[in-house]
Scaffold this motif. Sequence first.
Motif, short mmCIF file in Angstrom:
data_model
loop_
_atom_site.label_atom_id
_atom_site.label_comp_id
_atom_site.label_asym_id
_atom_site.label_seq_id
_atom_site.Cartn_x
_atom_site.Cartn_y
_atom_site.Cartn_z
N LEU A 232 35.05 -9.45 85.68
CA LEU A 232 33.99 -10.44 85.75
C LEU A 232 34.59 -11.76 86.23
CD1 LEU A 232 32.05 -9.85 82.38
CD2 LEU A 232 31.50 -8.95 84.64
N THR A 259 31.69 -7.72 88.77
CA THR A 259 30.44 -8.47 88.82
C THR A 259 30.74 -9.96 88.83
OG1 THR A 259 29.28 -6.75 87.55
CG2 THR A 259 28.22 -8.91 87.69
N ILE A 261 29.36 -13.69 87.94
CA ILE A 261 28.44 -14.31 87.00
C ILE A 261 28.19 -15.75 87.45
CG2 ILE A 261 28.03 -14.93 84.59
CD1 ILE A 261 28.24 -11.95 84.93
N ALA A 278 26.33 -8.25 81.07
CA ALA A 278 27.28 -7.53 81.92
C ALA A 278 28.29 -6.75 81.09
CB ALA A 278 27.99 -8.52 82.85
#
Length: 286
Positions: A232, A259, A261, A278
């Motif tokens: 992340l 991912t 954010i 997530a």
Amino acid sequence: MTDPDSFGSDNQVIAYEVAGNGPPLLLLHGFPQTRAMWRPIVSALSQDFTIVTADLRGYGASSKPATPPEMSFRLMAQDMVSLMDSLGHARFHVAGHDRGARAAHRMALDHPDAVSSLTVMDIVPTEHLLTHMTTDIAKAYYHWLFLAQPEPFPETMIGHDPDAFFERCLLGFGKASLDDFDADLLTEYRTAWRDPDCIRAMCHDYRAAIEVDWHHDTQDLARKVACPALVLYGKDGAMAQLLDVPATWVDRLSDMRHTAIEGGHFFPDQSPIATHNALRQFLMSL
């Protein structure tokens, strides 16, 4: 503010808290924060997991090592494996932000039998960052080089106004304002980082990164973390602006998802709901 429990490890005392029920999940904070950073998402995560939040050695209410080698990520990782084992968790998920993510990465390499999954938040591998340091990275992450200077130079400079220095760190790694940080949590961070022993230990953390951890990670370049891993990172953070963060992890993680954010380096503070969602989605998919 909750009084923590404590656990002795390798002549250090580790402060921690436990909440919830379910599969164990260890959450590790980064610089210059404490275990308190996870408070906004612990209540939601604890509906599905047993959450352990702990202060890394040198930080918060944990003890403060006196030398740089004692602040290596290898020893931080061993602290946490020992802590989790003492709580009856021989195997567990681990998620870390910043320095906590670096300790978690080292944990997954050194203790693969203990780590069910690894989540790293807004870091690139330590070896990659130091080996491929550019002018732009050095400018954005100047604190790596400043804090690593010989004792007591940075300690003395910071000690004149700890709030000014560490608050600048909170704001300096990509899109953040003090309003992004819960006022009660800021009070706890300030209490911790005003301690001269904490300032020294945090400097030792960055000295160890160059003097110890870089060597450990270089030795392990041929190894990959075997467990499922989630990367992340803050969409507007300094690392995302300077590097392809997921690409730096491709050769380090066997089973990687990633991912971005909303927010900067401190996206767990800026976007706690998105961070929770997530992380939970990843863990529930395993």
